[in-house]
Enzyme design. Structure first.
Site, PDB file in Angstrom:
ATOM      1  N   ASP A 145     -17.139   7.209  -1.998  1.00 51.03           N
ATOM      2  CA  ASP A 145     -15.896   7.078  -1.229  1.00 51.03           C
ATOM      3  C   ASP A 145     -15.631   8.445  -0.579  1.00 51.03           C
ATOM      4  O   ASP A 145     -16.297   9.445  -0.916  1.00 51.03           O
ATOM      5  CB  ASP A 145     -14.747   6.665  -2.167  1.00 51.03           C
ATOM      6  CG  ASP A 145     -13.430   6.418  -1.436  1.00 51.03           C
ATOM      7  OD1 ASP A 145     -13.435   6.273  -0.195  1.00 51.03           O
ATOM      8  OD2 ASP A 145     -12.372   6.388  -2.111  1.00 51.03           O
ATOM      9  N   CYS A 181     -16.220   1.615  -0.138  1.00 50.81           N
ATOM     10  CA  CYS A 181     -15.048   0.789   0.173  1.00 50.81           C
ATOM     11  C   CYS A 181     -14.735   0.798   1.661  1.00 50.81           C
ATOM     12  O   CYS A 181     -14.087  -0.120   2.158  1.00 50.81           O
ATOM     13  CB  CYS A 181     -13.849   1.283  -0.624  1.00 50.81           C
ATOM     14  SG  CYS A 181     -13.456   3.013  -0.319  1.00 50.81           S
ATOM     15  N   HIS A 230      -7.059   0.840  -6.879  1.00 51.16           N
ATOM     16  CA  HIS A 230      -7.305  -0.052  -5.748  1.00 51.16           C
ATOM     17  C   HIS A 230      -7.924  -1.338  -6.307  1.00 51.16           C
ATOM     18  O   HIS A 230      -9.099  -1.625  -6.114  1.00 51.16           O
ATOM     19  CB  HIS A 230      -8.254   0.635  -4.756  1.00 51.16           C
ATOM     20  CG  HIS A 230      -8.224   0.063  -3.374  1.00 51.16           C
ATOM     21  ND1 HIS A 230      -7.434  -1.003  -3.012  1.00 51.16           N
ATOM     22  CD2 HIS A 230      -8.899   0.423  -2.239  1.00 51.16           C
ATOM     23  CE1 HIS A 230      -7.622  -1.274  -1.727  1.00 51.16           C
ATOM     24  NE2 HIS A 230      -8.506  -0.422  -1.243  1.00 51.16           N
ATOM     25  N   GLN A 290      -9.906  -3.887  -4.134  1.00 53.48           N
ATOM     26  CA  GLN A 290     -11.214  -3.370  -3.747  1.00 53.48           C
ATOM     27  C   GLN A 290     -12.235  -3.621  -4.856  1.00 53.48           C
ATOM     28  O   GLN A 290     -13.337  -4.117  -4.607  1.00 53.48           O
ATOM     29  CB  GLN A 290     -11.102  -1.860  -3.467  1.00 53.48           C
ATOM     30  CG  GLN A 290     -12.400  -1.234  -3.030  1.00 53.48           C
ATOM     31  CD  GLN A 290     -12.830  -1.709  -1.656  1.00 53.48           C
ATOM     32  OE1 GLN A 290     -12.074  -1.652  -0.703  1.00 53.48           O
ATOM     33  NE2 GLN A 290     -14.061  -2.200  -1.543  1.00 53.48           N
ATOM     34  N   ARG A 342     -13.472  -8.641   0.561  1.00 56.04           N
ATOM     35  CA  ARG A 342     -12.037  -8.364   0.390  1.00 56.04           C
ATOM     36  C   ARG A 342     -11.240  -9.626   0.726  1.00 56.04           C
ATOM     37  O   ARG A 342     -10.275  -9.967   0.046  1.00 56.04           O
ATOM     38  CB  ARG A 342     -11.593  -7.212   1.318  1.00 56.04           C
ATOM     39  CG  ARG A 342     -12.167  -5.854   0.996  1.00 56.04           C
ATOM     40  CD  ARG A 342     -11.637  -5.301  -0.310  1.00 56.04           C
ATOM     41  NE  ARG A 342     -10.181  -5.174  -0.300  1.00 56.04           N
ATOM     42  CZ  ARG A 342      -9.494  -4.176   0.269  1.00 56.04           C
ATOM     43  NH1 ARG A 342     -10.129  -3.181   0.844  1.00 56.04           N
ATOM     44  NH2 ARG A 342      -8.174  -4.147   0.234  1.00 56.04           N
ATOM     45  N   ARG A 380       0.885  -1.185   0.000  1.00 60.01           N
ATOM     46  CA  ARG A 380       0.000   0.000   0.000  1.00 60.01           C
ATOM     47  C   ARG A 380       0.911   1.220   0.000  1.00 60.01           C
ATOM     48  O   ARG A 380       1.688   1.410   0.946  1.00 60.01           O
ATOM     49  CB  ARG A 380      -0.905  -0.001   1.224  1.00 60.01           C
ATOM     50  CG  ARG A 380      -1.559   1.346   1.455  1.00 60.01           C
ATOM     51  CD  ARG A 380      -2.705   1.302   2.420  1.00 60.01           C
ATOM     52  NE  ARG A 380      -3.851   0.653   1.810  1.00 60.01           N
ATOM     53  CZ  ARG A 380      -5.078   0.717   2.282  1.00 60.01           C
ATOM     54  NH1 ARG A 380      -5.333   1.400   3.384  1.00 60.01           N
ATOM     55  NH2 ARG A 380      -6.069   0.110   1.659  1.00 60.01           N
TER      56      ARG A 380
HETATM   57  N1   CP Z   1     -11.178  -0.226   1.814  1.00 64.80           N
HETATM   58  C1   CP Z   1      -9.923  -0.294   2.306  1.00 64.80           C
HETATM   59  O1   CP Z   1      -8.933  -0.494   1.580  1.00 64.80           O
HETATM   60  O2   CP Z   1      -9.860  -0.164   3.648  1.00 64.80           O
HETATM   61  P1   CP Z   1      -8.533  -0.002   4.549  1.00 64.80           P
HETATM   62  O3   CP Z   1      -7.981   1.362   4.284  1.00 64.80           O
HETATM   63  O4   CP Z   1      -9.035  -0.163   5.968  1.00 64.80           O
HETATM   64  O5   CP Z   1      -7.562  -1.074   4.175  1.00 64.80           O
HETATM   65  N1  NVA Z   2      -9.794   6.784  -1.626  1.00 65.04           N
HETATM   66  C1  NVA Z   2      -9.428   6.341  -0.303  1.00 65.04           C
HETATM   67  C2  NVA Z   2      -9.655   4.869  -0.172  1.00 65.04           C
HETATM   68  C3  NVA Z   2      -9.279   4.275   1.148  1.00 65.04           C
HETATM   69  C4  NVA Z   2      -9.501   2.807   1.219  1.00 65.04           C
HETATM   70  C5  NVA Z   2      -7.984   6.716  -0.016  1.00 65.04           C
HETATM   71  O1  NVA Z   2      -7.144   6.575  -0.923  1.00 65.04           O
HETATM   72  O2  NVA Z   2      -7.703   7.157   1.083  1.00 65.04           O
END
Ligand code: CP
Ligand code: NVA
Length: 317
Positions: free
Chosen positions: A232, A272, A137, A140, A300, A110
């Site tokens: 989101d 998400c 993502h 997701q 997930r 990440r």
């Molecule tokens: N939706 C998602 O990726 O959640 P987290 O940020 O908790 O991993």
């Molecule tokens: N768009 C959000 C998604 C988090 C899961 C971010 O990037 O923070």
């Protein structure tokens, strides 16, 4: 669904790199993973394998679902906070990728900049999975379409309406949806549209799959007859400095009970998560019977187990 195809050794950085048949193979495997969990059938197809999980940003779902997922597959996951790695002291992504490849069978990361997962993939000789970047993502979106398939019985022809910021989550939803034959609609404020490359891909994918893609700046028009309403957060991780400004710009894009009236009565609400309740969505929507956000979060686990099993060689097709 068409025939299954091999994904052994593949990186999962952006779903545009995958064919419709490949995405359908992942969804089929995810369905099987879910059934195996529900009936308690052991499926240790990655016995003894290890996954390095690098996090530059916080996470609840991604971290826990990958860690539990690799464990259920018979393997082991190492949580690596990027702040605790030599990366923080200047070791390059390329060297980190080469070193980790000598120890582990797969890497999930990440990151802030999408280029970081691309570089990891370039220099690692084990599969690299994107656990969210500033561009996409993919894990997701696979869980999202698994959820849509379960709730609506199909993806082809389903009207999936995303309301809000044209961000990483929107990009992956657009790419996977248009590859799988959905009618994907995105409504954003002006200046917050999805990346132009992704819009072009979505149009091309839709022309090939029999789906469609439309971009609106009016949320009411966009959600008309929606089967799925998706939103989101207005400010993603890394955009905290813009949060206040964005709260003003995005206000008309809040998913609330007035907006959802324009959708089909049996629409499903998706997010998400994490949700900023009272901003992009109100409690009355996220807690309504139409909301499937926790099924989506559960998926997930199943979708990522499918990805790991397929790319790390646990399931050979
Ligand atoms: N939706 C998602 O990726 O959640 P987290 O940020 O908790 O991993
Ligand atoms: N768009 C959000 C998604 C988090 C899961 C971010 O990037 O923070």
């Amino acid at each position: 669904m068409n025939m299954v195809v091999s994904l052994a050794g593949r990186d999962v950085l952006c779903l545009q790199d995958f064919t419709r048949e490949e995405l359908e193979t992942i969804l089929k495997t995810a369905e099987m993973m879910k059934i195996w969990n529900k009936i308690g059938k052991p499926h240790r197809v990655l016995e003894g394998k290890t996954l390095a999980m690098i996090f530059q940003k916080p996470s609840t779902r991604t971290r826990v679902s990958f860690e539990v997922g690799i464990y259920q597959l018979g393997g082991y996951g190492l949580y690596l906070n990027a702040q605790d790695l030599q990366l923080r002291r200047g070791e390059t992504i390329a060297d980190t990728a080469r070193v980790l490849s000598r120890y582990v069978d797969g890497i999930m990361a990440r990151v802030y900049a999408h280029k970081d997962v691309e570089d990891l993939a370039k220099y690692a000789n084990v599969p690299v999975i994107n656990g969210l970047s500033d561009f996409s993502h993919p894990c997701q979106a696979l869980a999202d379409y698994q959820t849509i398939l379960e709730k609506k019985g199909r993806i082809q022809g389903v009207r999936v309406v995303y309301v809000g910021d044209g961000n990483n989550v929107a990009h992956s939803l657009m790419i996977a949806g248009t590859k799988l034959g959905a009618h994907v609609v995105v409504a954003t404020p002006e200046g917050y549209e999805p990346d132009e490359r992704v819009v072009k891909w979505a149009e091309k994918n839709a022309a090939e799959s029999g789906g469609s893609f439309e971009l609106f700046h009016d949320p009411v028009k966009a959600v008309k007859d929606a089967d799925v309403i998706y939103t989101d957060v207005w400010a993603s991780m890394g955009e905290e400095a813009e949060a206040e400004e964005r709260r003003k710009v995005f206000k008309p894009f809040q998913v609330n009970k007035d907006l959802v009236k324009h959708a089909k009565p049996d629409y499903i609400f998706m997010h998400c998560l994490p949700a900023h309740r009272g901003e992009e969505v109100t409690n009355e929507v996220v807690d309504s019977p139409n909301s499937v956000v926790f099924d989506e979060a559960e998926n997930r686990l199943h979708a990522q187990k499918a990805i790991m099993a397929l790319v790390m060689g646990g399931i050979k097709v």
